[in-house]
Design a protein around this motif. Structure first.
Motif, short mmCIF file in Angstrom:
data_model
loop_
_atom_site.label_atom_id
_atom_site.label_comp_id
_atom_site.label_asym_id
_atom_site.label_seq_id
_atom_site.Cartn_x
_atom_site.Cartn_y
_atom_site.Cartn_z
N GLU A 1 1.04 -1.43 0.16
CA GLU A 1 -0.07 0.02 -0.12
C GLU A 1 1.03 1.55 -0.01
N GLU B 1 0.91 5.60 0.49
CA GLU B 1 0.17 6.58 0.70
C GLU B 1 0.17 7.69 0.40
N ILE C 1 -0.20 8.60 -7.60
CA ILE C 1 -0.66 8.26 -6.51
C ILE C 1 -0.69 9.90 -5.30
N GLU D 1 -4.47 7.14 -1.69
CA GLU D 1 -3.33 6.27 -1.50
C GLU D 1 -4.10 5.16 -3.06
N LYS E 1 -3.58 1.03 -3.75
CA LYS E 1 -3.08 -0.94 -2.73
C LYS E 1 -2.21 -1.52 -4.08
#
Length: 160
Positions: free
Chosen positions: A51, A53, A96, A101, A103
């Motif tokens: 993940e 972020e 991004i 975020e 994934k």
């Protein structure tokens, strides 16, 4: 009486410290929950998941992933269309979004380690470097999970 309390406090700190060690942060980018499945003997490729972020107010882009464990490393995406799953290489940088975020999970985005130099063995670690336009290079480590590993919330079928 004080020693057992100190021992318990040290144990709690050690456990939490090791959990935090799986997170990587550089600039506004934070990367967590990095893993790959162990590979079967002779399996040429492996998939990596994580993940990413972005805690910033501006978008950043994942430009590349590099690792010495494979001949090449690519960002791929699996899509379902008309009942068929197809996997394709993502050619453009992966954005991004600010405050958002992305994934990497089975059935979606993933890191494809192409032409492995050796099998991914359960319990080992796979070093890699993620390159972002703004955050720059971020060295990370993917944990090798069992061949049959399914992350929490994943359905019983695989996309590929």
């Amino acid at each position: 009486m004080t020693f057992p309390r100190l021992a318990i406090a040290a144990l709690v700190l050690a456990v939490h410290g090791s959990a935090w060690a799986d997170d990587y942060k550089k600039g506004d980018i934070e990367i967590e929950d990095l893993w790959v499945r162990a590979t079967a003997p002779g399996q040429p490729n492996g998939g990596g998941y994580m993940e990413i972020e972005n805690h910033g107010k501006a978008a950043d882009e994942l430009l590349a992933v590099k690792s010495d464990v494979a001949q090449t490393v690519e960002i791929h995406e699996t899509r379902d269309a008309n009942g068929m799953s197809t996997m394709r290489k993502v050619d453009a940088p992966l954005t991004i979004p600010p405050g958002g975020e992305v994934k990497f999970a089975p059935g979606g985005y993933h890191v494809m380690f192409v032409k492995l130099k050796q099998a991914f063995k359960e319990g080992t670690e796979i070093p890699a470097t993620l390159t972002f336009r703004q955050a720059g290079d971020v060295p990370v480590v993917f944990k090798v999970k069992p061949l049959t590993y399914k992350p929490h919330g994943m359905s019983g079928h695989m996309a590929h």
